[in-house]
Design a protein around this motif. Structure first.
Motif, PDB file in Angstrom:
ATOM      1  N   GLY A   1      26.331 -24.465  -3.336  1.00 23.55           N
ATOM      2  CA  GLY A   1      25.261 -25.362  -3.750  1.00 23.55           C
ATOM      3  C   GLY A   1      24.621 -24.871  -5.025  1.00 23.55           C
ATOM      4  O   GLY A   1      25.156 -23.959  -5.687  1.00 23.55           O
ATOM      5  N   VAL A   2      23.494 -25.495  -5.354  1.00 28.94           N
ATOM      6  CA  VAL A   2      22.815 -25.158  -6.610  1.00 28.94           C
ATOM      7  C   VAL A   2      21.315 -25.028  -6.398  1.00 28.94           C
ATOM      8  O   VAL A   2      20.752 -25.590  -5.444  1.00 28.94           O
ATOM      9  CB  VAL A   2      23.090 -26.223  -7.697  1.00 28.94           C
TER      10      VAL A   2
ATOM     11  N   ALA B   1      12.723 -37.282  -1.297  1.00 29.75           N
ATOM     12  CA  ALA B   1      14.040 -37.704  -1.789  1.00 29.75           C
ATOM     13  C   ALA B   1      15.179 -37.006  -1.039  1.00 29.75           C
ATOM     14  O   ALA B   1      16.352 -37.291  -1.297  1.00 29.75           O
ATOM     15  CB  ALA B   1      14.163 -37.413  -3.283  1.00 29.75           C
ATOM     16  N   GLY B   2      14.836 -36.076  -0.157  1.00 28.84           N
ATOM     17  CA  GLY B   2      15.844 -35.455   0.686  1.00 28.84           C
ATOM     18  C   GLY B   2      16.244 -34.045   0.325  1.00 28.84           C
ATOM     19  O   GLY B   2      17.267 -33.548   0.822  1.00 28.84           O
ATOM     20  N   ALA B   3      15.460 -33.378  -0.514  1.00 31.46           N
ATOM     21  CA  ALA B   3      15.798 -31.988  -0.845  1.00 31.46           C
ATOM     22  C   ALA B   3      15.859 -31.167   0.444  1.00 31.46           C
ATOM     23  O   ALA B   3      14.885 -31.143   1.193  1.00 31.46           O
ATOM     24  CB  ALA B   3      14.765 -31.402  -1.797  1.00 31.46           C
ATOM     25  N   PRO B   4      16.947 -30.476   0.727  1.00 34.90           N
ATOM     26  CA  PRO B   4      17.062 -29.728   1.983  1.00 34.90           C
ATOM     27  C   PRO B   4      16.359 -28.377   1.966  1.00 34.90           C
ATOM     28  O   PRO B   4      16.017 -27.839   3.018  1.00 34.90           O
ATOM     29  CB  PRO B   4      18.565 -29.530   2.148  1.00 34.90           C
ATOM     30  N   VAL B   5      16.168 -27.809   0.762  1.00 36.86           N
ATOM     31  CA  VAL B   5      15.532 -26.502   0.628  1.00 36.86           C
ATOM     32  C   VAL B   5      14.527 -26.539  -0.521  1.00 36.86           C
ATOM     33  O   VAL B   5      14.837 -27.051  -1.603  1.00 36.86           O
ATOM     34  CB  VAL B   5      16.554 -25.384   0.337  1.00 36.86           C
ATOM     35  N   VAL B   6      13.335 -26.016  -0.261  1.00 38.69           N
ATOM     36  CA  VAL B   6      12.343 -25.791  -1.321  1.00 38.69           C
ATOM     37  C   VAL B   6      12.049 -24.305  -1.355  1.00 38.69           C
ATOM     38  O   VAL B   6      11.821 -23.676  -0.321  1.00 38.69           O
ATOM     39  CB  VAL B   6      11.041 -26.575  -1.055  1.00 38.69           C
ATOM     40  N   GLN B   7      12.093 -23.747  -2.558  1.00 35.38           N
ATOM     41  CA  GLN B   7      11.723 -22.336  -2.722  1.00 35.38           C
ATOM     42  C   GLN B   7      10.399 -22.258  -3.468  1.00 35.38           C
ATOM     43  O   GLN B   7      10.271 -22.794  -4.568  1.00 35.38           O
ATOM     44  CB  GLN B   7      12.780 -21.552  -3.491  1.00 35.38           C
TER      45      GLN B   7
ATOM     46  N   LEU C   1      22.243 -23.503   5.788  1.00 32.48           N
ATOM     47  CA  LEU C   1      21.504 -23.537   4.540  1.00 32.48           C
ATOM     48  C   LEU C   1      21.853 -24.807   3.760  1.00 32.48           C
ATOM     49  O   LEU C   1      23.034 -25.157   3.641  1.00 32.48           O
ATOM     50  CB  LEU C   1      21.874 -22.314   3.708  1.00 32.48           C
ATOM     51  N   GLY C   2      20.863 -25.478   3.221  1.00 28.84           N
ATOM     52  CA  GLY C   2      21.094 -26.667   2.406  1.00 28.84           C
ATOM     53  C   GLY C   2      21.754 -26.322   1.082  1.00 28.84           C
ATOM     54  O   GLY C   2      21.712 -25.175   0.632  1.00 28.84           O
ATOM     55  N   ARG C   3      22.326 -27.324   0.436  1.00 32.31           N
ATOM     56  CA  ARG C   3      23.099 -27.101  -0.794  1.00 32.31           C
ATOM     57  C   ARG C   3      22.286 -27.339  -2.064  1.00 32.31           C
ATOM     58  O   ARG C   3      22.739 -27.032  -3.165  1.00 32.31           O
ATOM     59  CB  ARG C   3      24.329 -28.021  -0.797  1.00 32.31           C
TER      60      ARG C   3
ATOM     61  N   ALA D   1      22.364  -9.916   3.384  1.00 35.56           N
ATOM     62  CA  ALA D   1      22.006 -11.194   2.740  1.00 35.56           C
ATOM     63  C   ALA D   1      22.654 -12.363   3.475  1.00 35.56           C
ATOM     64  O   ALA D   1      23.846 -12.345   3.768  1.00 35.56           O
ATOM     65  CB  ALA D   1      22.445 -11.195   1.277  1.00 35.56           C
ATOM     66  N   ASP D   2      21.852 -13.378   3.748  1.00 38.46           N
ATOM     67  CA  ASP D   2      22.367 -14.598   4.401  1.00 38.46           C
ATOM     68  C   ASP D   2      22.971 -15.555   3.385  1.00 38.46           C
ATOM     69  O   ASP D   2      23.761 -16.425   3.744  1.00 38.46           O
ATOM     70  CB  ASP D   2      21.220 -15.304   5.133  1.00 38.46           C
TER      71      ASP D   2
END
Ligand SMILES: Cc1ncc(COP(=O)(O)OP(=O)(O)O)c(N)n1
Ligand SMILES: Cc1nc(C(=O)O)sc1CCOP(=O)(O)O
Ligand SMILES: [Mg+2]
Length: 208
Positions: free
Chosen positions: A180-181, A30-36, A5-7, A122-123
């Motif tokens: 992460g945040v 810009a390199g965001a590892p996760v988009v929700q 999971l990305g941070r 939960a992961d």
């Protein structure tokens, strides 16, 4: 198997309109590892089409896509996972629907709730509200950095701190134990969402 999971989780805001996609594109570039995908108050069709467009933007970049609330929509558009809060489908039920390879995250506000969500499969956990925010109403009082740290100390899964997170606040959250945040306003409300994403990524890198 689910990928690491990305941070940094960038959450889309509100109605999934055209600007929301432009913000996603900038964050991904810009390199965001996760988009929700978080879109409230829209029809199932609008949510589905928006989520599908986000997946189409993120796939080439290898960006993980999570969908807030709706495991059905997440599965329908080929997203990597779903984020579930107290008012959403129970995590164990979502697991029955989604099967083993789908990332499932839960919202936790204290160690007991966190342990329960992990026991349900939960992961990762979104943990907050870390600080006060105007993005979402009806939240309990902020739990602060210490509250995030107490949850992180209680569970073995990644803890993603949320609510009122800015680049300046990343270091203390990570030092307290967050993995992460997650942000809405720090990126979606920025004049330059790409630059804001890069600043958050730098803050995370500096906090290692
Ligand atoms: C990473 C992350 N953490 C917490 C939340 C909040 O989810 P939830 O409790 O389901 O509340 P809504 O977002 O549905 O208002 C989240 N979305 N992401
Ligand atoms: C979607 C959401 N969930 C929260 C929770 O604590 O459950 S706080 C929040 C909004 C976070 O927005 P911002 O980064 O602009 O403060
Ligand atoms: Mg929800």
């Amino acid at each position: 198997m689910t990928s690491a999971l990305g941070r940094l989780h960038v959450l889309t805001d509100a109605d999934g309109g055209p600007r929301a996609l432009a913000v996603v594109a900038a964050a991904v570039a810009a390199g965001a590892p996760v988009v929700q995908v978080r879109a409230k108050g829209c029809s199932d069709r609008v949510l589905h089409d928006f989520a599908r467009a986000v997946v189409e933007l993120c796939r080439p970049a290898g960006t993980t896509v999570l969908v807030n609330d709706r495991v059905d929509v997440a599965l329908a558009v080929g997203a990597d996972g779903t984020h579930l809060g107290a008012d959403d489908l129970p995590l164990a039920a979502a697991r029955r629907v989604a099967g083993p390879g789908h990332l499932l995250g839960g919202t936790a506000r204290d160690p007991q709730q966190a342990r329960q969500l992990v026991a349900e499969g939960a992961d990762y956990l979104g943990v907050g509200p870390a600080f006060a925010t105007t993005t979402k109403t009806g939240l309990p009082d902020p739990i602060g950095v210490a509250g995030v740290g107490a949850v992180a100390a209680a569970v073995p899964v990644p803890v993603i701190a949320i609510s009122g997170v800015t680049a300046a606040r990343v270091g203390e959250l990570i030092a307290a134990g967050a993995t992460g945040v997650a942000v809405v306003g720090a990126v979606t409300g920025a004049a330059d969402p790409g630059a804001a994403t890069a600043e958050l990524l730098r803050a995370l890198e500096d906090s290692r």
